[in-house]
Design a protein around this motif. Structure first.
Motif, PDB file in Angstrom:
ATOM      1  N   TYR A 254       0.801  -1.227   0.000  1.00  0.00           N
ATOM      2  CA  TYR A 254       0.000   0.000   0.000  1.00  0.00           C
ATOM      3  C   TYR A 254       0.837   1.283   0.000  1.00  0.00           C
ATOM      4  O   TYR A 254       0.298   2.364  -0.168  1.00  0.00           O
ATOM      5  N   GLY A 255       2.127   1.170   0.250  1.00  0.00           N
ATOM      6  CA  GLY A 255       2.945   2.359   0.444  1.00  0.00           C
ATOM      7  C   GLY A 255       3.160   3.157  -0.828  1.00  0.00           C
ATOM      8  O   GLY A 255       3.294   2.594  -1.918  1.00  0.00           O
ATOM      9  N   PRO A 256       3.187   4.473  -0.728  1.00  0.00           N
ATOM     10  CA  PRO A 256       3.412   5.336  -1.891  1.00  0.00           C
ATOM     11  C   PRO A 256       4.759   5.081  -2.565  1.00  0.00           C
ATOM     12  O   PRO A 256       4.853   5.187  -3.789  1.00  0.00           O
ATOM     13  N   ILE A 257       5.784   4.747  -1.801  1.00  0.00           N
ATOM     14  CA  ILE A 257       7.114   4.603  -2.403  1.00  0.00           C
ATOM     15  C   ILE A 257       7.102   3.467  -3.416  1.00  0.00           C
ATOM     16  O   ILE A 257       7.464   3.652  -4.583  1.00  0.00           O
ATOM     17  N   ASN A 258       6.669   2.300  -2.992  1.00  0.00           N
ATOM     18  CA  ASN A 258       6.615   1.173  -3.916  1.00  0.00           C
ATOM     19  C   ASN A 258       5.629   1.413  -5.053  1.00  0.00           C
ATOM     20  O   ASN A 258       5.875   1.012  -6.186  1.00  0.00           O
TER      21      ASN A 258
ATOM     22  N   THR B  25      -8.770  -2.141  -0.635  1.00  0.00           N
ATOM     23  CA  THR B  25      -9.299  -2.847  -1.810  1.00  0.00           C
ATOM     24  C   THR B  25      -9.085  -2.104  -3.122  1.00  0.00           C
ATOM     25  O   THR B  25      -8.864  -2.721  -4.162  1.00  0.00           O
ATOM     26  N   ILE B  26      -9.103  -0.775  -3.094  1.00  0.00           N
ATOM     27  CA  ILE B  26      -9.120  -0.030  -4.355  1.00  0.00           C
ATOM     28  C   ILE B  26      -7.755   0.028  -5.040  1.00  0.00           C
ATOM     29  O   ILE B  26      -7.670   0.271  -6.227  1.00  0.00           O
ATOM     30  N   GLY B  27      -6.699  -0.231  -4.299  1.00  0.00           N
ATOM     31  CA  GLY B  27      -5.372  -0.053  -4.885  1.00  0.00           C
ATOM     32  C   GLY B  27      -4.870   1.339  -4.579  1.00  0.00           C
ATOM     33  O   GLY B  27      -5.582   2.140  -3.976  1.00  0.00           O
ATOM     34  N   PHE B  28      -3.656   1.653  -5.014  1.00  0.00           N
ATOM     35  CA  PHE B  28      -3.039   2.890  -4.564  1.00  0.00           C
ATOM     36  C   PHE B  28      -3.665   4.137  -5.178  1.00  0.00           C
ATOM     37  O   PHE B  28      -3.686   4.321  -6.386  1.00  0.00           O
ATOM     38  N   LYS B  29      -4.216   4.961  -4.318  1.00  0.00           N
ATOM     39  CA  LYS B  29      -4.693   6.300  -4.706  1.00  0.00           C
ATOM     40  C   LYS B  29      -4.191   7.250  -3.642  1.00  0.00           C
ATOM     41  O   LYS B  29      -4.287   6.956  -2.457  1.00  0.00           O
ATOM     42  N   PHE B  30      -3.671   8.399  -4.070  1.00  0.00           N
ATOM     43  CA  PHE B  30      -3.127   9.299  -3.062  1.00  0.00           C
ATOM     44  C   PHE B  30      -4.235   9.897  -2.205  1.00  0.00           C
ATOM     45  O   PHE B  30      -4.187   9.847  -0.985  1.00  0.00           O
ATOM     46  N   LEU B  31      -5.267  10.424  -2.861  1.00  0.00           N
ATOM     47  CA  LEU B  31      -6.344  11.074  -2.112  1.00  0.00           C
ATOM     48  C   LEU B  31      -7.511  10.115  -1.889  1.00  0.00           C
ATOM     49  O   LEU B  31      -7.717   9.196  -2.677  1.00  0.00           O
ATOM     50  N   PRO B  32      -8.270  10.321  -0.829  1.00  0.00           N
ATOM     51  CA  PRO B  32      -9.458   9.483  -0.608  1.00  0.00           C
ATOM     52  C   PRO B  32     -10.523   9.756  -1.680  1.00  0.00           C
ATOM     53  O   PRO B  32     -10.629  10.875  -2.176  1.00  0.00           O
ATOM     54  N   ILE B  33     -11.270   8.719  -2.018  1.00  0.00           N
ATOM     55  CA  ILE B  33     -12.432   8.918  -2.900  1.00  0.00           C
ATOM     56  C   ILE B  33     -13.578   9.471  -2.054  1.00  0.00           C
ATOM     57  O   ILE B  33     -14.206  10.463  -2.388  1.00  0.00           O
ATOM     58  N   ASN B  34     -13.818   8.789  -0.920  1.00  0.00           N
ATOM     59  CA  ASN B  34     -14.776   9.300   0.059  1.00  0.00           C
ATOM     60  C   ASN B  34     -14.026   9.718   1.319  1.00  0.00           C
ATOM     61  O   ASN B  34     -13.301   8.921   1.895  1.00  0.00           O
ATOM     62  N   TRP B  35     -14.233  10.963   1.711  1.00  0.00           N
ATOM     63  CA  TRP B  35     -13.605  11.422   2.956  1.00  0.00           C
ATOM     64  C   TRP B  35     -14.487  10.984   4.118  1.00  0.00           C
ATOM     65  O   TRP B  35     -15.661  11.332   4.164  1.00  0.00           O
ATOM     66  N   VAL B  36     -13.930  10.205   5.036  1.00  0.00           N
ATOM     67  CA  VAL B  36     -14.740   9.739   6.166  1.00  0.00           C
ATOM     68  C   VAL B  36     -14.042  10.035   7.494  1.00  0.00           C
ATOM     69  O   VAL B  36     -12.827  10.225   7.541  1.00  0.00           O
ATOM     70  N   LEU B  37     -14.834  10.081   8.544  1.00  0.00           N
ATOM     71  CA  LEU B  37     -14.283  10.331   9.886  1.00  0.00           C
ATOM     72  C   LEU B  37     -14.281   9.062  10.745  1.00  0.00           C
ATOM     73  O   LEU B  37     -14.003   9.115  11.941  1.00  0.00           O
TER      74      LEU B  37
ATOM     75  N   GLY C 158      -0.052  10.946   5.177  1.00  0.00           N
ATOM     76  CA  GLY C 158      -0.506  10.465   6.476  1.00  0.00           C
ATOM     77  C   GLY C 158      -1.836  11.078   6.857  1.00  0.00           C
ATOM     78  O   GLY C 158      -2.755  10.392   7.289  1.00  0.00           O
ATOM     79  N   ILE C 159      -1.964  12.384   6.649  1.00  0.00           N
ATOM     80  CA  ILE C 159      -3.192  13.065   7.045  1.00  0.00           C
ATOM     81  C   ILE C 159      -4.373  12.613   6.183  1.00  0.00           C
ATOM     82  O   ILE C 159      -5.420  12.240   6.699  1.00  0.00           O
ATOM     83  N   VAL C 160      -4.184  12.600   4.857  1.00  0.00           N
ATOM     84  CA  VAL C 160      -5.339  12.240   4.012  1.00  0.00           C
ATOM     85  C   VAL C 160      -5.714  10.769   4.204  1.00  0.00           C
ATOM     86  O   VAL C 160      -6.890  10.423   4.141  1.00  0.00           O
ATOM     87  N   THR C 161      -4.725   9.925   4.475  1.00  0.00           N
ATOM     88  CA  THR C 161      -5.040   8.507   4.671  1.00  0.00           C
ATOM     89  C   THR C 161      -5.902   8.305   5.909  1.00  0.00           C
ATOM     90  O   THR C 161      -6.728   7.390   5.965  1.00  0.00           O
ATOM     91  N   SER C 162      -5.725   9.190   6.898  1.00  0.00           N
ATOM     92  CA  SER C 162      -6.539   9.058   8.107  1.00  0.00           C
ATOM     93  C   SER C 162      -8.010   9.357   7.824  1.00  0.00           C
ATOM     94  O   SER C 162      -8.870   9.073   8.638  1.00  0.00           O
ATOM     95  N   PHE C 163      -8.287   9.928   6.649  1.00  0.00           N
ATOM     96  CA  PHE C 163      -9.688  10.205   6.277  1.00  0.00           C
ATOM     97  C   PHE C 163     -10.221   9.213   5.243  1.00  0.00           C
ATOM     98  O   PHE C 163     -11.255   9.449   4.625  1.00  0.00           O
ATOM     99  N   LYS C 164      -9.455   8.124   5.005  1.00  0.00           N
ATOM    100  CA  LYS C 164      -9.947   7.076   4.117  1.00  0.00           C
ATOM    101  C   LYS C 164     -10.599   5.978   4.948  1.00  0.00           C
ATOM    102  O   LYS C 164     -10.180   5.735   6.078  1.00  0.00           O
ATOM    103  N   SER C 165     -11.571   5.293   4.354  1.00  0.00           N
ATOM    104  CA  SER C 165     -12.121   4.148   5.075  1.00  0.00           C
ATOM    105  C   SER C 165     -11.186   2.962   4.865  1.00  0.00           C
ATOM    106  O   SER C 165     -10.471   2.879   3.863  1.00  0.00           O
TER     107      SER C 165
END
Lengths: 303, 279
Positions: free
Chosen positions: A146-150, B43-55, B30-37
């Motif tokens: 899952y890491g951004p680097i890889n 499951t979705i694979g690597f995306k930098f930003l969340p698709i749905n922002w959740v708390l 780190g910050i945006v990942t804390s708002f991902k479910s």
């Protein structure tokens, strides 16, 4: 009679004035004695005992040191060798980066580029964070799947579980976390160098490289000495990064001495505080020797 | 020569920009990942930003407070860090004043002795210090972190250095008017020492907040511990829920981050202050 009273009064006042300074320093001295001086002396003493942290320590002379340094059938002998080797390895790899990277940053910031203030604030920021938070973030950065680097570089590297990547990960985290302070120190030092030197050098046709080694470095020598010594001491105390990033692995290749000291004294199972204290003192002696060597080699001999 | 300068500025800017990306990506990620479910993340694979922002990560941390009482840890850390800072400020300013302004027998010898002890590696006293904390009945209490931190010498040195630049004539004038040592300290010296005391306060607070090895030794009661060793427990407990871990880490860095936003000036000048007196 009056004169006598007067004299007594003066004496009284004088005595008071002798006492007040002690009232000012007493709070610190009491705390210092209880929480620094006594523990240090006691710590040296228990390294000569078989103490288990709870009972009363029994004096066993140099037995702990003999076992640690010479008894190659002992598990603690192995721990000391592994822990000390890994700690030194980390110091040797990380300290140059923790000096050179912030020095380059400071040099770049010193030409007053755009966004300079923002860059400075950003590079300093991580040093204000707890190591456990920093490691949690970087653990995911280095995550295999899952890491951004890889993902960004299309790698399949198992960063924290295989060598040399485990060390690379630990050093990267350390640089990211700690260089801010050194950068600020170098910035202040560079600011203090007179522009005249450079102008004179330019007229004489000195190249930028020559200017750097003949003017810049000598001018900030005392700050370099200070940061090298302080950074080395800090890195000898490495603990959080390997503990939470690699848990000492793979195969104890990143187990540092402070991890063994902590385990032996406070880990689950019987405490072996005597041996752990001896390990701590050996580490302490290493730190002092290395600091002394650095000081002798780096101090300004011309002064 | 003008052109040369512009060139070096462009090189410097490019260099800093590349580094800035390395510095900023882990934070933002780190910050945006804390708002991902959790489901989206794994499951979705690597995306930098969340698709749905959740708390949900934050609410789960808030609700799930039996095994990992994160907000409890946060409060503990706050009480510890503030108390430690107040104690250090009192102890340090009193001592620095005496070592700089007052005369007493053996003053200089004592001060140089204190300075010399700074050379001593602190790793040696961790184990015996634990025993002392144990004897005092302070294991698993906030005192274990509040008081020992005030034994340090460096801050006294720093503040004394600063005080020595305040003209002695100020004291003498007040003494003529019959002011006591304490009045001079309180009314004259202390207000003029404020800038360096801010620096001491900020560094004591962040140092206390971020301390890791010592609290993980003196706390084993989950409810009593501060947030830094707490995060280690959290990491052990939620290895399979990275988004939740990010939320925990983010909460832990918020206080020092806010402090930095408001007092950046003092943080930055302090580093040169401490290197300056040593160098």
């Amino acid at each position: 009679m009056d004169a006598q009273v007067e004299k007594n009064n003066i004496k009284h006042v004088k005595k008071d004035r002798h006492l007040t300074p002690w009232l000012f320093v007493a709070p610190h001295l009491i705390i210092f004695a209880i929480f620094f001086l006594i523990p240090v002396i006691f710590g040296i003493y228990i390294s000569f005992t078989n103490w288990d942290l709870m009972g009363s320590p029994k004096f066993i002379g140099l037995a702990n040191y003999k076992e640690l340094l010479f008894d190659n059938s002992s598990v603690f002998y192995e721990q000391l060798r592994t822990g000390l080797k890994n700690t030194f390895l980390f110091v040797v790899i990380s300290v140059p980066f923790c000096i050179i990277v912030p020095l380059l940053m400071a040099l770049a910031l010193n030409v007053k580029p755009k966004l300079g203030k923002f860059f400075q604030a950003l590079f300093y920021l991580p040093s204000l964070f707890a190591i456990s938070a920093v490691v949690i973030i970087w653990n995911l950065m280095f995550n295999v799947a899952y890491g951004p680097i890889n993902n960004i570089f299309h790698l399949k590297t198992v960063w924290t579980g295989t060598q040399p990547y485990a060390w690379i990960a630990i050093v990267v985290v350390t640089i990211w976390w700690t260089i801010g302070g050194n950068m600020i120190i170098y910035q202040a030092a560079l600011n203090g160098i007179s522009k005249d030197y450079y102008e004179a050098a330019e007229i004489d046709g000195a190249t930028p490289t020559q200017q750097f080694f003949k003017i810049t470095l000598p001018s900030i020598r005392s700050q370099i000495l200070y940061t090298v010594v302080m950074t080395t001491i800090a890195q000898f105390n490495i603990y959080g990064q390997p503990l939470m990033l690699t848990n000492g692995g793979p195969d104890s290749s990143t187990s540092v001495l402070l991890m063994y000291i902590q385990q032996n004294a406070f880990g689950s199972g019987q405490s072996i505080a005597g041996i752990a204290s001896a390990m701590a003192i050996i580490l302490g002696i290493c730190i002092m020797i290395v600091s002394a060597i650095q000081f002798v080699f780096l101090r300004d001999n011309s002064r | 020569m003008r052109k040369n300068k512009l060139g070096s500025r462009i090189i410097a800017f490019t260099f800093l920009l590349i580094l800035a990306i390395i510095w900023v990506v882990p934070l933002i990620w780190g910050i945006v990942t804390s708002f991902k479910s959790e489901a989206e993340f794994s499951t979705i694979g690597f995306k930098f930003l969340p698709i749905n922002w959740v708390l949900t990560n934050y609410t789960e941390l808030l609700v799930n407070n039996a095994s990992t009482p994160l907000f409890h840890w946060f409060a503990n850390s706050m009480i510890i860090s503030v108390s430690n800072t107040v104690l250090v400020l009192i102890v340090v300013s009193l001592s620095a004043f005496a070592y700089d302004r007052l005369q007493f027998k053996g003053k200089n010898a004592l001060f140089y002795f204190l300075l010399a002890t700074m050379m001593f590696p602190s790793v040696v006293n961790i184990i015996p210090l634990y025993k002392i904390i144990d004897l005092l009945g302070w294991v698993n209490t906030k005192w274990a972190m509040i008081v020992p931190g005030a034994a340090g010498v460096f801050n006294i040195f720093l503040v004394r250095q600063f005080m020595s630049n305040i003209p002695i004539s100020f004291d003498e004038a007040a003494r003529m008017d019959g002011a006591s040592d304490f009045t001079i300290f309180r009314k004259i010296i202390l207000p003029l020492t404020k800038p360096v005391l801010y620096v001491v306060a900020l560094f004591t607070f962040t140092g206390s907040w971020n301390d890791f090895l010592w609290p993980s030794i003196v706390f084993n009661d989950i409810d009593k511990m501060p947030i830094t060793p707490g995060l280690q427990l959290l990491q052990g407990m939620y290895q399979s829920q990275p988004t939740l871990l990010m939320a925990g880490a983010f909460i832990a860095i918020v206080p020092t981050f806010i402090l930095y936003l408001f007092a950046q000036k003092y943080f930055l000048q302090s580093m040169s202050l401490s290197a300056g007196v040593k160098g």
